[in-house]
Design a protein around this motif. Structure first.
Motif, PDB file in Angstrom:
ATOM      1  N   ALA A   1       0.832  -1.209   0.000  1.00 40.75           N
ATOM      2  CA  ALA A   1       0.000   0.000   0.000  1.00 40.75           C
ATOM      3  C   ALA A   1       0.865   1.257   0.000  1.00 40.75           C
ATOM      4  O   ALA A   1       0.614   2.206  -0.756  1.00 40.75           O
ATOM      5  CB  ALA A   1      -0.930  -0.004   1.216  1.00 40.75           C
ATOM      6  N   ASP A   2       1.899   1.284   0.835  1.00 41.35           N
ATOM      7  CA  ASP A   2       2.793   2.449   0.869  1.00 41.35           C
ATOM      8  C   ASP A   2       3.542   2.606  -0.453  1.00 41.35           C
ATOM      9  O   ASP A   2       3.741   3.723  -0.938  1.00 41.35           O
ATOM     10  CB  ASP A   2       3.792   2.311   2.015  1.00 41.35           C
ATOM     11  N   ALA A   3       3.959   1.483  -1.026  1.00 37.84           N
ATOM     12  CA  ALA A   3       4.680   1.545  -2.296  1.00 37.84           C
ATOM     13  C   ALA A   3       3.774   2.073  -3.404  1.00 37.84           C
ATOM     14  O   ALA A   3       4.202   2.883  -4.235  1.00 37.84           O
ATOM     15  CB  ALA A   3       5.211   0.165  -2.665  1.00 37.84           C
ATOM     16  N   GLU A   4       2.522   1.625  -3.416  1.00 41.96           N
ATOM     17  CA  GLU A   4       1.594   2.103  -4.443  1.00 41.96           C
ATOM     18  C   GLU A   4       1.326   3.602  -4.273  1.00 41.96           C
ATOM     19  O   GLU A   4       1.269   4.355  -5.253  1.00 41.96           O
ATOM     20  CB  GLU A   4       0.284   1.317  -4.356  1.00 41.96           C
ATOM     21  N   ARG A   5       1.159   4.024  -3.022  1.00 43.43           N
ATOM     22  CA  ARG A   5       0.951   5.464  -2.776  1.00 43.43           C
ATOM     23  C   ARG A   5       2.163   6.269  -3.238  1.00 43.43           C
ATOM     24  O   ARG A   5       2.022   7.325  -3.872  1.00 43.43           O
ATOM     25  CB  ARG A   5       0.697   5.691  -1.279  1.00 43.43           C
ATOM     26  N   ALA A   6       3.356   5.766  -2.953  1.00 47.71           N
ATOM     27  CA  ALA A   6       4.570   6.461  -3.379  1.00 47.71           C
ATOM     28  C   ALA A   6       4.670   6.494  -4.898  1.00 47.71           C
ATOM     29  O   ALA A   6       5.030   7.530  -5.482  1.00 47.71           O
ATOM     30  CB  ALA A   6       5.801   5.762  -2.788  1.00 47.71           C
ATOM     31  N   ARG A   7       4.339   5.372  -5.533  1.00 47.48           N
ATOM     32  CA  ARG A   7       4.449   5.313  -6.996  1.00 47.48           C
ATOM     33  C   ARG A   7       3.480   6.287  -7.660  1.00 47.48           C
ATOM     34  O   ARG A   7       3.841   7.012  -8.591  1.00 47.48           O
ATOM     35  CB  ARG A   7       4.160   3.896  -7.479  1.00 47.48           C
ATOM     36  N   ARG A   8       2.240   6.306  -7.184  1.00 44.12           N
ATOM     37  CA  ARG A   8       1.250   7.217  -7.764  1.00 44.12           C
ATOM     38  C   ARG A   8       1.658   8.679  -7.557  1.00 44.12           C
ATOM     39  O   ARG A   8       1.565   9.502  -8.468  1.00 44.12           O
ATOM     40  CB  ARG A   8      -0.122   6.966  -7.149  1.00 44.12           C
ATOM     41  N   SER A   9       2.065   8.989  -6.335  1.00 43.72           N
ATOM     42  CA  SER A   9       2.454  10.360  -6.029  1.00 43.72           C
ATOM     43  C   SER A   9       3.657  10.787  -6.857  1.00 43.72           C
ATOM     44  O   SER A   9       3.686  11.883  -7.425  1.00 43.72           O
ATOM     45  CB  SER A   9       2.757  10.494  -4.540  1.00 43.72           C
ATOM     46  N   ALA A  10       4.652   9.900  -6.946  1.00 51.54           N
ATOM     47  CA  ALA A  10       5.846  10.222  -7.723  1.00 51.54           C
ATOM     48  C   ALA A  10       5.507  10.368  -9.198  1.00 51.54           C
ATOM     49  O   ALA A  10       6.042  11.250  -9.886  1.00 51.54           O
ATOM     50  CB  ALA A  10       6.903   9.133  -7.530  1.00 51.54           C
ATOM     51  N   GLY A  11       4.616   9.512  -9.694  1.00 51.22           N
ATOM     52  CA  GLY A  11       4.210   9.634 -11.093  1.00 51.22           C
ATOM     53  C   GLY A  11       3.534  10.967 -11.372  1.00 51.22           C
ATOM     54  O   GLY A  11       3.780  11.602 -12.411  1.00 51.22           O
ATOM     55  N   SER A  12       2.684  11.398 -10.436  1.00 54.91           N
ATOM     56  CA  SER A  12       2.025  12.703 -10.590  1.00 54.91           C
ATOM     57  C   SER A  12       3.044  13.833 -10.555  1.00 54.91           C
ATOM     58  O   SER A  12       2.965  14.786 -11.338  1.00 54.91           O
ATOM     59  CB  SER A  12       0.989  12.888  -9.477  1.00 54.91           C
ATOM     60  N   VAL A  13       4.017  13.734  -9.636  1.00 53.82           N
ATOM     61  CA  VAL A  13       5.055  14.765  -9.549  1.00 53.82           C
ATOM     62  C   VAL A  13       5.836  14.843 -10.852  1.00 53.82           C
ATOM     63  O   VAL A  13       6.085  15.935 -11.390  1.00 53.82           O
ATOM     64  CB  VAL A  13       6.006  14.468  -8.370  1.00 53.82           C
ATOM     65  N   ALA A  14       6.230  13.695 -11.380  1.00 53.77           N
ATOM     66  CA  ALA A  14       7.008  13.681 -12.627  1.00 53.77           C
ATOM     67  C   ALA A  14       6.204  14.297 -13.771  1.00 53.77           C
ATOM     68  O   ALA A  14       6.728  15.096 -14.560  1.00 53.77           O
ATOM     69  CB  ALA A  14       7.406  12.250 -12.971  1.00 53.77           C
ATOM     70  N   GLU A  15       4.925  13.921 -13.866  1.00 53.03           N
ATOM     71  CA  GLU A  15       4.083  14.448 -14.943  1.00 53.03           C
ATOM     72  C   GLU A  15       3.932  15.959 -14.838  1.00 53.03           C
ATOM     73  O   GLU A  15       4.047  16.682 -15.836  1.00 53.03           O
ATOM     74  CB  GLU A  15       2.717  13.761 -14.888  1.00 53.03           C
ATOM     75  N   ARG A  16       3.667  16.427 -13.623  1.00 59.65           N
ATOM     76  CA  ARG A  16       3.483  17.875 -13.446  1.00 59.65           C
ATOM     77  C   ARG A  16       4.799  18.637 -13.618  1.00 59.65           C
ATOM     78  O   ARG A  16       4.810  19.768 -14.104  1.00 59.65           O
ATOM     79  CB  ARG A  16       2.886  18.140 -12.074  1.00 59.65           C
ATOM     80  N   ALA A  17       5.902  18.003 -13.215  1.00 60.70           N
ATOM     81  CA  ALA A  17       7.206  18.661 -13.393  1.00 60.70           C
ATOM     82  C   ALA A  17       7.525  18.811 -14.877  1.00 60.70           C
ATOM     83  O   ALA A  17       8.036  19.849 -15.317  1.00 60.70           O
ATOM     84  CB  ALA A  17       8.300  17.853 -12.695  1.00 60.70           C
ATOM     85  N   ARG A  18       7.219  17.767 -15.658  1.00 60.14           N
ATOM     86  CA  ARG A  18       7.471  17.851 -17.104  1.00 60.14           C
ATOM     87  C   ARG A  18       6.555  18.866 -17.783  1.00 60.14           C
ATOM     88  O   ARG A  18       6.877  19.382 -18.854  1.00 60.14           O
ATOM     89  CB  ARG A  18       7.287  16.467 -17.725  1.00 60.14           C
TER      90      ARG A  18
END
Length: 424
Positions: free
Chosen positions: A210-227
């Motif tokens: 659960a923590d890994a999935e939350r981290a993955r989703r959050s990081a994916g959103s950060v990467a998308e918004r950063a790009r």
């Protein structure tokens, strides 16, 4: 005599000692093989049982990580593991007591063979118990192994996602762009990965996943918004140029309010336009907010590192305030235009209201009788207001403001009736 010439045959006690040593060596190898087989059978059970217990109890895991573990699993495993530890300990102690050094006497070797043979038999007995345990709880253990494997895959995937987001954010920073919210979100994602790693190490596969999935989703959103920051920054800069141009037009429009208000005061009573009386003051306040937000936007755009969300927020504030200026000017000028139109041709306004009344009557006629009956009373009340409106509009000196207000109210009531009937 043969014994006095050539090579002498080994003495009987030598032959006896050699045989004993071979028996001890064979017993040692058999015990080692039994220990290796038992160790292999036990190797994944602690993790599997721990995951099954944790997932079966919920432990904060998501629904897909729930395992229906029998109540007997924990107690059976506890008994088996305690017994296995005791047998393995006894084996190791026996091994330590009988080293592999050559002994001229056969007695120690025979004792070693006996003790190690007994240890091997005990290890094989525990192995049989372990295999029965695995067979009894096979489905549960297999499910736990799958959960553990999924968590073990999810954690490095989350770690990689955080690394990717960190790289995307670093690239945006190198381009002179930043978003403080993304920095905070990335820190949260990194913390979630750390929590997932700790949970996995503690054999809590559900929380780890659960923590890994939350981290993955959050990081994916950060990467998308950063790009997306460069494109957002470009939009803000184009918008800033546009609102600078619009600011000049707003000033011109605001200046038109003074003659409009003067005409309203000269031609019509206050009751006809009192709701827009303060339009010039409200427009001036909104224009001041435009200037304030525009100055703030220019300052943010001129900074060495552009805070994109801050700039976008200021741009939105400029546009909102500019919209209020337009609304105030439109309200006052529109009121003057409508009052002038009614004063010049009240019949046109009456025709417009009559048309709305006919359209509403036709709409109700097309409804099932039961539905139409619920709205007929409201329609008739609105229709009864039309004759007095016609009389007021055709008076020698009509109150244009009152006529316009009543006509607007009747039209609004009819439109609301139709909307409600359609949604009913």
């Amino acid at each position: 005599m043969a014994g006095l010439g050539g090579s002498a045959a080994p003495r009987w006690w030598r032959r006896d000692a050699d045989a004993a040593r071979r028996e001890a060596a064979a017993a040692r190898e058999a015990a080692a093989a039994a220990m290796l087989e038992l160790d292999t059978a036990l190797s994944d059970l602690p993790d599997a049982v721990s995951v099954a217990e944790e997932s079966g109890a919920g432990g904060g895991a998501r629904a897909q990580h729930r395992i229906s573990a029998p109540d007997s699993l924990a107690s059976d495993w506890r008994d088996l593991s305690v017994h296995a530890d005791a047998v393995i300990g006894q084996y190791l102690q026996t091994l330590a007591e009988h080293d592999d050094e050559a002994d001229p006497e056969s007695g120690p070797s025979r004792r070693a063979a006996t003790d190690l043979g007994r240890a091997a038999a005990a290890l094989r007995e525990v192995l049989a118990q372990v295999l029965r345990f695995r067979d009894q709880y096979g489905e549960v253990l297999a499910a736990a192994t799958r959960v553990r494997a999924a968590a073990a895959r999810a954690v490095p995937a989350a770690r990689d996602a955080v690394a990717g987001a960190r790289a995307a954010l670093a690239e945006a920073t190198a381009a002179g762009l930043r978003d403080p919210a993304l920095e905070a979100a990335l820190a949260d994602a990194a913390a979630a990965v750390t929590a997932a790693e700790a949970a996995l190490a503690q054999r809590r596969a559900g929380p780890a996943a659960a923590d890994a999935e939350r981290a993955r989703r959050s990081a994916g959103s950060v990467a998308e918004r950063a790009r997306a920051l460069p494109a957002r920054a470009a939009d803000v800069r184009r918008g800033a140029a546009s609102v600078h141009t619009r600011r000049e037009a707003l000033g011109t429009r605001h200046e038109r309010l003074a003659p409009v208000m003067s005409t309203l005061r000269r031609r019509y009573p206050l009751s006809a336009w009192g709701d827009v009386e303060r339009a010039p003051q409200r427009a001036a306040a909104a224009l001041g907010e435009v200037d304030e937000a525009l100055a703030g936007l220019d300052a943010v755009l001129a900074a060495p590192v552009l805070d994109v969300p801050a700039a976008a927020g200021l741009l939105a504030r400029v546009r909102t305030a500019a919209g209020r200026v337009d609304d105030e000017v439109r309200a006052a000028t529109g009121r003057l235009e409508r009052l002038d139109a009614v004063a010049a041709d009240p019949g046109a306004l009456l025709t417009q209201v009559q048309r709305a009344l006919v359209d509403a009557r036709r709409f109700l006629a097309g409804l099932p009788e039961e539905r139409a009956r619920r709205f007929r009373r409201t329609f008739e009340d609105l229709a009864r207001r039309l004759p007095p409106l016609e009389e007021a509009a055709r008076a020698e000196r009509p109150d244009v403001g009152a006529v316009l207000r009543e006509a607007t109210a009747i039209e609004g009531g009819l439109a609301g009736l139709v909307r409600t009937a359609r949604a009913d």
